[in-house]
Design an enzyme around this catalytic site. Structure first.
Site, mmCIF file in Angstrom:
data_model
loop_
_atom_site.group_PDB
_atom_site.id
_atom_site.type_symbol
_atom_site.label_atom_id
_atom_site.label_comp_id
_atom_site.label_asym_id
_atom_site.label_seq_id
_atom_site.Cartn_x
_atom_site.Cartn_y
_atom_site.Cartn_z
ATOM 1 C CE1 TYR A 32 29.299 78.720 -14.706
ATOM 2 C CE2 TYR A 32 31.263 77.977 -14.014
ATOM 3 C CZ TYR A 32 30.324 79.035 -14.273
ATOM 4 O OH TYR A 32 29.510 80.178 -13.941
ATOM 5 C CE LYS A 146 29.813 77.325 -11.183
ATOM 6 N NZ LYS A 146 30.059 79.056 -10.443
ATOM 7 C CD GLU A 178 23.969 84.883 -7.479
ATOM 8 O OE1 GLU A 178 24.058 83.973 -6.833
ATOM 9 O OE2 GLU A 178 23.128 84.725 -8.383
ATOM 10 C CG LEU A 202 25.310 79.261 -8.430
ATOM 11 C CD1 LEU A 202 24.309 77.831 -9.518
ATOM 12 C CD2 LEU A 202 26.583 78.718 -8.573
HETATM 13 C C1 LIG Z 1 26.905 83.928 -10.093
HETATM 14 C C2 LIG Z 1 27.580 82.844 -8.127
HETATM 15 N N1 LIG Z 1 26.684 83.314 -7.865
HETATM 16 C C3 LIG Z 1 27.299 82.367 -6.241
HETATM 17 C C4 LIG Z 1 28.478 81.579 -6.872
HETATM 18 C C5 LIG Z 1 29.037 80.707 -6.191
HETATM 19 O O1 LIG Z 1 29.586 79.764 -6.078
HETATM 20 P P1 LIG Z 1 30.495 78.577 -4.989
HETATM 21 O O2 LIG Z 1 30.506 79.161 -4.492
HETATM 22 O O3 LIG Z 1 30.106 77.240 -5.873
HETATM 23 O O4 LIG Z 1 31.754 78.465 -5.751
HETATM 24 C C6 LIG Z 1 29.108 82.120 -8.057
HETATM 25 C C7 LIG Z 1 30.474 81.146 -8.243
HETATM 26 O O5 LIG Z 1 31.221 80.778 -9.139
HETATM 27 C C8 LIG Z 1 28.840 82.613 -9.450
HETATM 28 O O6 LIG Z 1 29.132 82.818 -10.473
#
Ligand SMILES: Cc1ncc(COP(=O)(O)O)c(C=O)c1O
Length: 285
Positions: A32, A146, A178, A202
């Protein structure tokens, strides 16, 4: 009427149905994206779409739309729902097939759905800062994908939220990875640090924009993992995501970060991030 996107068509949400044997529903066999909309315009759409197709490739999932076509459909969806400040949720699964673990025959098409939602910018939390809880990271070793499989993230977020925290900051042993739905950053002596973009996190799109704006603001930015002790003795801490932008962390558990207020580097990055939004989506407020 709320319009949603289901397998190539825009339709009324009331007419949208999911088959009980969709592999996303049964296995979490899919991926997603969440894309930000500011003032009716998408922010960093290209980066999100590229990550969407990369996540699909990593799990050998074929998305039955070209990237440009899907981007156009999403823009139509935002317009149909007159979204101002909000998000688009986009998901692809390996489609509908009789339940078995191995992949279905190649003629089974992936399912792709999307919907929009108004989500205001969390301004007061961004002004005041939020609190977080430290939780052991027990997720799998492909956090770079993701994936729809978010149980590890959900359990951590629930534990933190049930104790009144905004986010869980995860750590594998001594190293901070994270947040449960965000990337985590610390600032020490003016230097921003965050975990490198490996399989353990991620690679957030917001994280990449922050790295970029840090560069143009002359703020040193290092992608190297930091320990719990380093986090707890940081001058500033912040988390970042598509919906939360640059979110200051003022307390970790019971412990204040610095003086317990958003710090100067975090404030500077928030300002630079805002400017970037205004450049890309000029009608945003
Ligand atoms: C586990 C995780 N890490 C980092 C992020 C941040 O990613 P982004 O800046 O692309 O929203 C998300 C965003 O949903 C996430 O679910």
């Amino acid at each position: 009427m709320e319009t949603v996107f289901v397998n190539g068509e825009l339709m009324d949400r009331k007419e949208a149905k999911v088959d009980i044997e969709d592999r996303g529903y049964q296995f979490g066999d899919g991926i997603y994206e969440v894309v930000r909309v500011y003032g009716g315009k998408t922010f960093t759409m290209k980066e999100h779409m590229e990550r969407f197709y990369q996540s699909a490739e990593k799990i050998k999932l074929h998305i039955p739309h070209e990237m440009d076509e899907l981007t156009g459909l999403i823009n139509r969806l935002i317009e149909a729902n007159s979204i101002h400040d909000g998000i688009v949720y986009l998901q692809a699964t390996r489609g509908v097939a009789s339940r078995q673990h191995h992949f279905p025959a190649s003629d089974v098409k992936g399912s792709v759905v999307a919907y929009t939602k108004e989500v205001p910018v969390p301004q007061s939390q961004m002004d005041q800062g939020v609190t977080v809880k430290l939780i052991e990271d027990v997720r799998w070793l492909r956090c770079d994908i993701k994936s729809l499989n978010l149980l590890g993230n959900l359990l951590a977020k629930e534990e933190a939220a049930s104790e009144g925290h905004f986010e869980a900051i995860l750590h594998r042993g001594d190293l901070v990875t994270e947040g449960s739905s965000s990337n985590a950053f610390m600032v020490k002596d003016g230097v921003v640090r965050t975990h490198p973009a490996t399989n353990l996190i991620l690679n957030g799109i917001t994280r990449r924009v922050i790295r970029d704006v840090a560069g143009s603001e002359g703020i040193p930015f290092q992608e190297d993992a930091f320990t719990l002790d380093e986090l707890l003795s940081a001058d500033e801490v912040f988390i970042a995501s598509t919906t939360s932008e640059v979110m200051p962390v003022v307390k970790i558990g019971e412990r204040l970060v610095g003086e317990g207020h958003p710090g100067a580097v975090t404030r500077k990055l928030q300002g630079a991030f805002r400017k970037r939004i205004e450049q890309e989506a000029p009608v945003a407020h």
